[in-house]
Enzyme design. Sequence first.
Site, PDB file in Angstrom:
ATOM      1  N   PRO A 102      23.535   6.612 -18.306  1.00 51.80           N
ATOM      2  CA  PRO A 102      23.100   6.814 -16.926  1.00 51.80           C
ATOM      3  C   PRO A 102      23.078   5.482 -16.170  1.00 51.80           C
ATOM      4  O   PRO A 102      22.698   4.456 -16.751  1.00 51.80           O
ATOM      5  CB  PRO A 102      21.682   7.354 -17.077  1.00 51.80           C
ATOM      6  CG  PRO A 102      21.217   6.859 -18.414  1.00 51.80           C
ATOM      7  CD  PRO A 102      22.445   6.752 -19.282  1.00 51.80           C
ATOM      8  N   ASP A 154      19.264  -7.586 -22.301  1.00 53.69           N
ATOM      9  CA  ASP A 154      20.249  -6.494 -22.257  1.00 53.69           C
ATOM     10  C   ASP A 154      21.594  -6.929 -22.838  1.00 53.69           C
ATOM     11  O   ASP A 154      22.136  -6.282 -23.734  1.00 53.69           O
ATOM     12  CB  ASP A 154      20.489  -6.033 -20.802  1.00 53.69           C
ATOM     13  CG  ASP A 154      19.387  -5.126 -20.300  1.00 53.69           C
ATOM     14  OD1 ASP A 154      18.306  -5.130 -20.912  1.00 53.69           O
ATOM     15  OD2 ASP A 154      19.606  -4.419 -19.296  1.00 53.69           O
TER      16      ASP A 154
HETATM   17  O1  PMV Z   1      16.362  -1.303 -16.761  1.00 57.04           O
HETATM   18  P1  PMV Z   1      17.260  -2.262 -17.412  1.00 57.04           P
HETATM   19  O2  PMV Z   1      18.121  -1.661 -18.463  1.00 57.04           O
HETATM   20  O3  PMV Z   1      18.070  -3.046 -16.448  1.00 57.04           O
HETATM   21  O4  PMV Z   1      16.314  -3.326 -18.223  1.00 57.04           O
HETATM   22  C1  PMV Z   1      15.633  -4.318 -17.537  1.00 57.04           C
HETATM   23  C2  PMV Z   1      14.698  -5.081 -18.438  1.00 57.04           C
HETATM   24  C3  PMV Z   1      13.726  -6.006 -17.679  1.00 57.04           C
HETATM   25  O5  PMV Z   1      12.870  -6.590 -18.669  1.00 57.04           O
HETATM   26  C4  PMV Z   1      12.866  -5.223 -16.708  1.00 57.04           C
HETATM   27  C5  PMV Z   1      14.458  -7.108 -16.929  1.00 57.04           C
HETATM   28  C6  PMV Z   1      15.053  -8.190 -17.800  1.00 57.04           C
HETATM   29  O6  PMV Z   1      15.848  -8.985 -17.266  1.00 57.04           O
HETATM   30  O7  PMV Z   1      14.727  -8.300 -18.994  1.00 57.04           O
END
Ligand code: PMV
Length: 321
Positions: A102, A154
């Site tokens: 998603p 990520d």
């Molecule tokens: O929602 P996503 O998959 O983009 O994950 C972001 C994770 C955070 O900790 C909120 C931001 C980050 O850079 O680690």
Amino acid sequence: MTEVLSTASAPGKAILLGEHAVVYGKPAIAIPVSELRVEVVIESFKCPAGDIWIDSPVIRMYKCVNDLPYENPLRMAVDLTLNACGHPDIPGLMIRINSALPIGGGMGSGAAVSCALIRALSDFVCPNTFTLETINGLVFDVEKIHHGNPSGVDNTVITYEKPIFFRRGESLESIQVKQPVNLVLADTGINSATSSMVAGVRKRFDQDTVRYNQIFTEIENLVAKSREALEQGNTPLLAEAMNENHRLLQQIEVSSFALDRLVKTARNSGADAAKLIGAGGGGNMIALCNPDTEKVVCQALNNAGAVRVFAFTLNSNKDSE
Ligand code: PMV
């Protein structure tokens, strides 16, 4: 006739604990979701040599890369790859991108697209030159345009595709998972931009730094406990930490009505724990189950209106490394 020149893929990811706090130098635990992937195929294409086209039905894009703005993440991924390969002569190419992830759902779809694209393009343009470290660095560079100040969790979990204990600026530590962990993901169907969620936390952090630092330290302790729990196969300890992490994410205002509803549904239907994953605001939550509760929890989440429910197992890798 078109010819397939290379293919590559990259997994989705879920942050088990520590999102947001990880932006502030605290550790996080992230796992790959190998069953949900982005697939990239590079084909020969009848267009002027050196031109690269992108065909991605999921984001409704059919365009020549040169017609995209420089800061477009797909263009960045292509440009950075060609640059790192030393700009060799290439024929006209088509890059086809398909994704089971998603978009804006907290599962790292942006990083997974970059990672699969960089892998496939470099495999064709300069085979066997990119290490995992090179790919990780390039995906991180692209991530910076997605959301300004990414922690790097990520790109790291997606590129290395293994459970990690991650702290910003430090090399990753892999986690040896002692016994399989049954997990269920459920999507609220609400897209949320990581950049604005991260910016919102920053604003509140600046207004209430002492309290936010306390919360981030509590999260850090939960991450440490959870690492031990995974390494020792201690599900009750992991469950307690995940539930507590969700409560702290509520306190920093990144949960939402829809996320809280699914979290409550999962817990009430037998999950040991449930929490939002990723940036929050929408996107997915994760439930910690066992083989006996998994089906009932999935059913309950479907009944509660989740737009997609997906069960998977984090397998033990204790003896495989
Ligand atoms: O929602 P996503 O998959 O983009 O994950 C972001 C994770 C955070 O900790 C909120 C931001 C980050 O850079 O680690």
